[in-house]
Structure formats: structure tokens, C-alpha cells
Design an enzyme around this catalytic site. Structure first.
Site, mmCIF file in Angstrom:
data_model
loop_
_atom_site.group_PDB
_atom_site.id
_atom_site.type_symbol
_atom_site.label_atom_id
_atom_site.label_comp_id
_atom_site.label_asym_id
_atom_site.label_seq_id
_atom_site.Cartn_x
_atom_site.Cartn_y
_atom_site.Cartn_z
ATOM 1 N NE ARG A 33 -4.216 -1.540 0.089
ATOM 2 C CZ ARG A 33 -4.265 -2.649 -0.671
ATOM 3 N NH1 ARG A 33 -3.260 -2.960 -1.473
ATOM 4 N NH2 ARG A 33 -5.325 -3.432 -0.626
ATOM 5 C CD GLU B 257 -2.624 2.912 -5.477
ATOM 6 O OE1 GLU B 257 -3.644 2.328 -5.877
ATOM 7 O OE2 GLU B 257 -1.677 2.333 -4.958
ATOM 8 C CG HIS C 183 -2.692 -1.066 -6.937
ATOM 9 N ND1 HIS C 183 -3.134 -0.408 -5.810
ATOM 10 C CD2 HIS C 183 -2.666 -2.385 -6.591
ATOM 11 C CE1 HIS C 183 -3.369 -1.270 -4.838
ATOM 12 N NE2 HIS C 183 -3.094 -2.484 -5.296
HETATM 13 C C1 GLV Z 1 -4.921 -5.198 -4.058
HETATM 14 O O1 GLV Z 1 -4.168 -4.334 -3.756
HETATM 15 C C2 GLV Z 1 -5.548 -6.073 -3.130
HETATM 16 O O2 GLV Z 1 -5.492 -5.790 -1.909
HETATM 17 O O3 GLV Z 1 -6.119 -7.067 -3.558
#
Ligand code: GLV
Length: 319
Positions: A237, A266, A285
């Protein structure tokens, strides 16, 4: 039963849900604006959310007392106030396991990309700056036999450690509240303090959840303890690292390079200093973005949602 789904997910999940409930599906690429989300969840029995949706007291108030379940299409659930959900008797589900390998692959991809200066090299080739084979050009870092420090030795951290131990004979250090006996046995991994991990590791890879202990864990003081040859990788994160401190550590040569699949916010701000640095790779991501992972996530998220609607135990419960 009425459910709101905040984005189109793979068919395999949508089809399951369609057999069990009336679906209201948000079809746009971008998340529903907050006011629209609150309007659309009113009267719903279940909601399928993404990380982009904040699920808090306001969300539960807007949904109403009939709300039974919130199924998060993610393994992480820092977007959800779980204590508030529990207080209100709303079940929360997540999608662990199916994205472990894809996320571990992404972390290793970023380690290699950063270590071997791939983005910088590719950019130069595309810009016509490749002049000749240079004995001193694009010198990077090796992985073989180096030390990997894993912060958060759960499923994903262990999968990264396994790849690096068996693939590159790396020494594995880890920092975690819990001792991971399997990793210690199988990978010769050693549990250490954060300070020891920072000072000893050639690669530092983050695999912890975002919580009040890990928020801002990687700030100037942490980067100062790392080796000038070290590579920092975050696939967990964004708020776990402090962006301006990381940019300064990369700019000043405090650390060698970074590979990020997560940022804060993000998407990353277009004027983020990180984007101007040749030794920083930023991906949007995408760690779980493989066919198998996303289909697996869709199936679990659908199963969680349907079980919650029926008042049955969730396949992957958070509360
Ligand atoms: C993505 O970041 C998730 O937590 O699945």
C-alpha cells in the site's frame, strides 16, 4: 435481494451473482462519485466494493439497516471500517490466496527491473540514445546471494522469499509481529528487528497490510539506515512509504533504486517527484492483474457476497 457492484468484474463472478440477486452494476471505468455511490447503495442487501470505495459509518447509514454484506474485490481491506461493520452486524469479505503468486511475481519483477535499470535503458533506446556497448553503462545490482528483507512475512511475503531463496540463493530476513516457522524451516529465513532488516538488506520488499503501525513506516529515517546500493520495493500500500522522503533518498543516492506498484494517492500525482527520477519505476497497481488471479478474485468475491446475502458463513470472512 438487491446488490450494487461498483465496477465490472470478470464474468465468472458476475454470472454467479446474477443467479442469486438483482444486480445494479456501475459500468464506468472510474469509481462512482461518492454521492452517487451513497444513492445507489440505498436499500441494497449487499455491495461489492473495490479499494477505491470508502466503507464507513456514512456508507452504512446510506445503505440502510437491511445491508447484510460488503464483499471487497481485494485481499486488502484498509478502505473498510471493519469495527463499524461488525458493530452493525454487516459481514465483510475479501479475496486472499488467489493473488499471492501474481503479487509475488510483481514484487520480483520490480526487484529485477530496479536492479537492472530496465526502465531507464528502455527509455534511452526509444529516445534514440543507444550509441554503443558501454563497459561502464547501465551498471546495476546483482540478486544472486544477496540479502532480501521482507516486511510482513505472510502469504505474499513468503512467496517472494521462496522465489528469491530458491532462484537466487538469497539470504532471507523478515520483520513481522509473528514468527513464521515454516519460512524459517524451509527458507532459512531469520526474524529481525526493523533496524537490522534495514541495515543488512540489499533488497527491501513490503508485504504488510496498511495499519496504524505501518503507515509512514518508510520515512527519511528508515531510508537513511538502508545501504546506498539497496533497492526498495512496495507492492502493498502506498501510504506505507512517504513519497517525498523516498524521492529524496533516491535523488541523493541514499538508496540505489525503487520499484513501486502502489502510491499515495492513486493514481500518482502527475507532478510527483518520483516520476522524474530515472531510478524509480512506478506501475499502476497491477500486481493481481493476471487472468487466473482476477478470475479467482471474482469467484471468491461472488461467493462471499452470496453467502452474506443468505446469512451463511463467508468463504473468506474478514469479521
Ligand atoms: C490489491 O491491492 C488487493 O489488496 O487485492
Amino acid at each position: 435481494m438487491k446488490v450494487f457492484i461498483t465496477r465490472r468484474i470478470p464474468e465468472i463472478g458476475l454470472n454467479k451473482i446474477a443467479m442469486a440477486a438483482d444486480i445494479d452494476l456501475w459500468e464506468e471505468q472510474l469509481p462512482p462519485p461518492r454521492a452517487e455511490l451513497l444513492r445507489r447503495i440505498a436499500g441494497c442487501h449487499g455491495v461489492l466494493t473495490l479499494l477505491t470505495e470508502t466503507v464507513d459509518a456514512e456508507f452504512f447509514d446510506a445503505a440502510g439497516e437491511q445491508l447484510k454484506v460488503v464483499s471487497n474485490f481485494a485481499v486488502g481491506y484498509n478502505n473498510i471500517d471493519v469495527a463499524e461493520a461488525t458493530r452493525r452486524g454487516v459481514r465483510i469479505g475479501n479475496t486472499p490466496g488467489v493473488l499471492t503468486d501474481a503479487t509475488a511475481d510483481m514484487a520480483v519483477t520490480l526487484m529485477l527491473t530496479a536492479a537492472r535499470r530496465i526502465v531507464e535503458s528502455v527509455d534511452d533506446v526509444r529516445a534514440g540514445k543507444w550509441k554503443t556497448w558501454e563497459p561502464l553503462g547501465y551498471i546495476g545490482q546483482d540478486l544472486i546471494g544477496r540479502t532480501l528483507g521482507i516486511v510482513g512475512m505472510g502469504r505474499i511475503g513468503t512467496a517472494v522469499a521462496r522465489r528469491c531463496h530458491f532462484g537466487w540463493q538469497m539470504n532471507i530476513l523478515y520483520h513481522d509481529r509473528h514468527t513464521n516457522e515454516e519460512a524459517e524451516r524451509e527458507l532459512n529465513a531469520r526474524q529481525v528487528s526493523l533496524d537490522e532488516l534495514l541495515t543488512q538488506s540489499d533488497f527491501v520488499s513490503i508485504h504488510t497490510d496498511l495499519n496504524e503501525t505501518t503507515r509512514g513506516m518508510f520515512h527519511a529515517g528508515a531510508f537513511e539506515k538502508m545501504k546506498p546500493t539497496a533497492i526498495f520495493v512496495n507492492t502493498a500500500r502506498g501510504p506505507i512509504h512517504c513519497e517525498s522522503d523516498l524521492a529524496e533518498a533516491l535523488r541523493s543516492g541514499q538508496i540505489f533504486a525503487a520499484g513501486l506498484d502502489v502510491t499515495d494517492p492513486e493514481p500518482i500525482a502527475p507532478d510527483s517527484p518520483l516520476l522524474a527520477l530515472p531510478n524509480c519505476t512506478v506501475c499502476p497497481h497491477i500486481a493481481s492483474a493476471t487472468v487466473a488471479s482476477r478470475n479467482g478474485m471474482a469467484e471468491i468475491a461472488a461467493d462471499n457476497l452470496i453467502a452474506g446475502l443468505r446469512g451463511e458463513p463467508l468463504r473468506c470472512p474478514v469479521n
